[in-house]
Design a protein around this motif. Structure first.
Motif, PDB file in Angstrom:
ATOM      1  N   PRO A  32       0.809  -1.231   0.073  1.00 16.68           N
ATOM      2  CA  PRO A  32       0.122  -0.043  -0.094  1.00 16.68           C
ATOM      3  C   PRO A  32       0.717   1.225  -0.019  1.00 16.68           C
ATOM      4  CG  PRO A  32       0.065  -0.953   2.249  1.00 16.68           C
ATOM      5  CD  PRO A  32       0.662  -1.755   1.560  1.00 16.68           C
ATOM      6  N   LEU A  33       1.587   1.636  -1.095  1.00 18.88           N
ATOM      7  CA  LEU A  33       2.210   2.795  -1.276  1.00 18.88           C
ATOM      8  C   LEU A  33       1.680   3.542  -2.142  1.00 18.88           C
ATOM      9  CD1 LEU A  33       5.893   1.403  -1.640  1.00 18.88           C
ATOM     10  CD2 LEU A  33       4.690   1.903   0.382  1.00 18.88           C
ATOM     11  N   ILE A  34       1.353   4.919  -1.767  1.00 23.97           N
ATOM     12  CA  ILE A  34       1.130   5.978  -2.743  1.00 23.97           C
ATOM     13  C   ILE A  34       2.332   6.394  -3.404  1.00 23.97           C
ATOM     14  CG2 ILE A  34      -0.231   8.213  -2.933  1.00 23.97           C
ATOM     15  CD1 ILE A  34      -1.458   7.584  -0.216  1.00 23.97           C
ATOM     16  N   MET A  35       2.439   6.030  -4.639  1.00 23.73           N
ATOM     17  CA  MET A  35       3.691   6.569  -5.145  1.00 23.73           C
ATOM     18  C   MET A  35       3.353   8.044  -5.882  1.00 23.73           C
ATOM     19  SD  MET A  35       5.076   3.089  -7.011  1.00 23.73           S
ATOM     20  CE  MET A  35       4.971   1.534  -5.816  1.00 23.73           C
ATOM     21  N   GLY A  50      15.260  13.833 -16.047  1.00 18.86           N
ATOM     22  CA  GLY A  50      15.123  13.633 -17.583  1.00 18.86           C
ATOM     23  C   GLY A  50      14.226  12.714 -17.861  1.00 18.86           C
ATOM     24  N   ARG A  51      13.419  12.292 -16.865  1.00 18.88           N
ATOM     25  CA  ARG A  51      12.256  11.243 -17.192  1.00 18.88           C
ATOM     26  C   ARG A  51      11.037  11.983 -17.687  1.00 18.88           C
ATOM     27  NH1 ARG A  51      12.795   7.998 -12.120  1.00 18.88           N
ATOM     28  NH2 ARG A  51      13.068   9.978 -11.170  1.00 18.88           N
ATOM     29  N   THR A  52      10.079  11.703 -18.443  1.00 22.39           N
ATOM     30  CA  THR A  52       8.889  12.202 -18.739  1.00 22.39           C
ATOM     31  C   THR A  52       8.017  11.819 -17.761  1.00 22.39           C
ATOM     32  OG1 THR A  52       8.052  10.451 -20.294  1.00 22.39           O
ATOM     33  CG2 THR A  52       9.369  12.269 -21.012  1.00 22.39           C
ATOM     34  N   LEU A  53       6.857  12.514 -17.541  1.00 20.17           N
ATOM     35  CA  LEU A  53       5.826  12.061 -16.592  1.00 20.17           C
ATOM     36  C   LEU A  53       5.183  10.476 -16.915  1.00 20.17           C
ATOM     37  CD1 LEU A  53       3.537  15.177 -15.931  1.00 20.17           C
ATOM     38  CD2 LEU A  53       5.571  14.487 -14.557  1.00 20.17           C
ATOM     39  N   ALA A  58       4.377   5.071 -15.767  1.00 19.34           N
ATOM     40  CA  ALA A  58       4.609   3.786 -16.366  1.00 19.34           C
ATOM     41  C   ALA A  58       5.451   2.630 -15.295  1.00 19.34           C
ATOM     42  CB  ALA A  58       5.092   3.766 -17.843  1.00 19.34           C
ATOM     43  N   GLY A  59       6.445   3.382 -14.917  1.00 15.12           N
ATOM     44  CA  GLY A  59       7.124   2.659 -14.077  1.00 15.12           C
ATOM     45  C   GLY A  59       6.265   2.357 -12.574  1.00 15.12           C
ATOM     46  N   TYR A  60       5.642   3.321 -11.986  1.00 15.13           N
ATOM     47  CA  TYR A  60       4.903   3.132 -10.716  1.00 15.13           C
ATOM     48  C   TYR A  60       3.692   1.970 -11.112  1.00 15.13           C
ATOM     49  CZ  TYR A  60       6.643   7.052  -8.762  1.00 15.13           C
ATOM     50  OH  TYR A  60       7.696   7.986  -7.975  1.00 15.13           O
ATOM     51  N   GLU A  61       3.183   2.014 -12.375  1.00 18.59           N
ATOM     52  CA  GLU A  61       2.123   1.013 -12.887  1.00 18.59           C
ATOM     53  C   GLU A  61       2.670  -0.565 -12.892  1.00 18.59           C
ATOM     54  OE1 GLU A  61      -1.466   3.198 -15.241  1.00 18.59           O
ATOM     55  OE2 GLU A  61       0.253   2.551 -16.520  1.00 18.59           O
ATOM     56  N   ALA A  62       3.688  -0.412 -13.555  1.00 16.83           N
ATOM     57  CA  ALA A  62       4.604  -1.786 -13.790  1.00 16.83           C
ATOM     58  C   ALA A  62       4.813  -2.347 -12.159  1.00 16.83           C
ATOM     59  CB  ALA A  62       5.816  -1.663 -14.367  1.00 16.83           C
ATOM     60  N   ALA A  63       5.225  -1.230 -11.081  1.00 20.59           N
ATOM     61  CA  ALA A  63       5.632  -1.746  -9.934  1.00 20.59           C
ATOM     62  C   ALA A  63       4.392  -2.215  -8.878  1.00 20.59           C
ATOM     63  CB  ALA A  63       6.252  -0.737  -9.316  1.00 20.59           C
ATOM     64  N   GLY A  64       3.071  -1.985  -9.566  1.00 28.25           N
ATOM     65  CA  GLY A  64       2.023  -2.204  -8.821  1.00 28.25           C
ATOM     66  C   GLY A  64       1.494  -1.228  -8.153  1.00 28.25           C
ATOM     67  N   THR A 226       9.914  11.550  -2.880  1.00 21.55           N
ATOM     68  CA  THR A 226      11.438  11.680  -3.174  1.00 21.55           C
ATOM     69  C   THR A 226      12.224  10.389  -3.117  1.00 21.55           C
ATOM     70  OG1 THR A 226      11.440  13.839  -2.235  1.00 21.55           O
ATOM     71  CG2 THR A 226      13.300  12.884  -2.228  1.00 21.55           C
ATOM     72  N   THR A 227      12.072   9.637  -2.179  1.00 24.27           N
ATOM     73  CA  THR A 227      12.986   8.418  -2.104  1.00 24.27           C
ATOM     74  C   THR A 227      12.536   7.422  -3.333  1.00 24.27           C
ATOM     75  OG1 THR A 227      12.763   8.266   0.420  1.00 24.27           O
ATOM     76  CG2 THR A 227      13.035   6.108  -0.720  1.00 24.27           C
ATOM     77  N   LEU A 228      11.182   7.252  -3.765  1.00 27.76           N
ATOM     78  CA  LEU A 228      11.264   6.492  -5.114  1.00 27.76           C
ATOM     79  C   LEU A 228      11.517   7.245  -6.325  1.00 27.76           C
ATOM     80  CD1 LEU A 228       7.630   4.980  -4.366  1.00 27.76           C
ATOM     81  CD2 LEU A 228       9.799   4.080  -3.748  1.00 27.76           C
ATOM     82  N   LEU A 229      11.627   8.385  -6.525  1.00 28.21           N
ATOM     83  CA  LEU A 229      12.257   9.100  -7.650  1.00 28.21           C
ATOM     84  C   LEU A 229      13.460   8.948  -7.590  1.00 28.21           C
ATOM     85  CD1 LEU A 229       9.409  11.927  -7.518  1.00 28.21           C
ATOM     86  CD2 LEU A 229       9.772  10.210  -9.181  1.00 28.21           C
TER      87      LEU A 229
END
Length: 252
Positions: A32-35, A50-53, A58-64, A226-229
């Motif tokens: 239960p992480l709000i990313m 340099g990443r786009t939104l 997409a990375g967050y979705e892939a991570a569940g 911040t940690t996840l980014l």
């Protein structure tokens, strides 16, 4: 209603019809992480690298991720267009983080694709907080009420319909300090006493071992940005979190 207002309403219908409940998605999540999506930290340091939104989401979705937070506040380099873009990119429930002080902002958040909005108890009079919580509930938004003291916790109206989030940092200093994770531990009993279905610990959460400890302590969700980014490998962070949750569970 003007044509621009009609356009916002139509956009809301299209974006939100398929979105699940913010609170429900978090409570039902295995992890239960709000990313969070934000451009800068409190010191103005770039977090996207340099990443786009689209790439971040997409990375967050892939991570569940069960939910996503979008920081639209200008202190953190945010804009309303970020919320619109993220809402178009994902069906996940979205929290808008900004300084919400007026009913009109609540309606606009809904129209732009939010499922929940941040209400900062420490910046709002008790009467204003009550008005904004009622405004959220009237349009189907989840009030995500951020608190830092027991007095603020007791000021939350309709807690059974709110997410109550303990902010480990201080928005009055633009969240520039490291954060006081002990605050989440100290305030958890008072938060649980309100009857909120979804106590959350927010901000300043670093190592996955720390995140696991907060979940094991009784928080139903965590808001981590911040940690996840900044992490070099999101999958590794989450795998460590899963392993730590299992280890702490076995130790009990």
């Amino acid at each position: 209603m003007s044509q621009p207002d009609n356009a916002l309403r139509d956009a809301f219908v299209a974006r939100n019809a398929r979105k699940a409940s913010f609170t429900g998605s978090l409570l039902e999540a295995r992890r239960p992480l709000i990313m969070e999506v934000k451009r800068h930290d409190g010191d103005g340091t770039d977090l996207l690298g340099g990443r786009t939104l689209a790439q971040v989401v997409a990375g967050y979705e892939a991570a569940g991720a069960p939910c996503v937070s979008v920081v639209t506040g200008r202190w953190f380099g945010g804009t309303e267009s970020m919320l619109t873009e993220v809402a178009e990119l994902t069906d996940l429930p979205i929290l808008q983080k900004d300084f919400i002080t007026r009913r009109a902002q609540v309606s606009r958040a809904k129209a732009l694709g939010a499922s929940a909005v941040l209400l900062t108890a420490g910046l709002l009079a008790r009467s204003s907080l009550a008005t904004l919580v009622d405004a959220c509930l009237s349009v189907g938004l989840t009030p995500f009420v951020e608190v830092t003291t027991e007095a603020e916790i007791t000021s939350v109206p309709h807690p059974e319909h709110c997410v109550i989030a303990v902010n480990n940092k201080d928005i009055k200093t633009r969240e520039r300090e490291p954060g006081d994770l002990g605050r989440s531990q100290r305030l958890l009993p008072a938060v649980l006493d309100t009857g909120t279905p979804c106590p959350v610990s927010a901000s300043g959460i670093g190592a996955p071992e720390v995140a696991a400890g907060l979940l094991r302590a009784g928080y139903a969700g965590l808001l981590v940005g911040t940690t996840l980014l900044r992490t070099g490998n999101l999958d590794d962070y989450l795998s460590t979190l899963d392993a730590e949750l299992a280890r702490q569970g076995d130790a009990r």
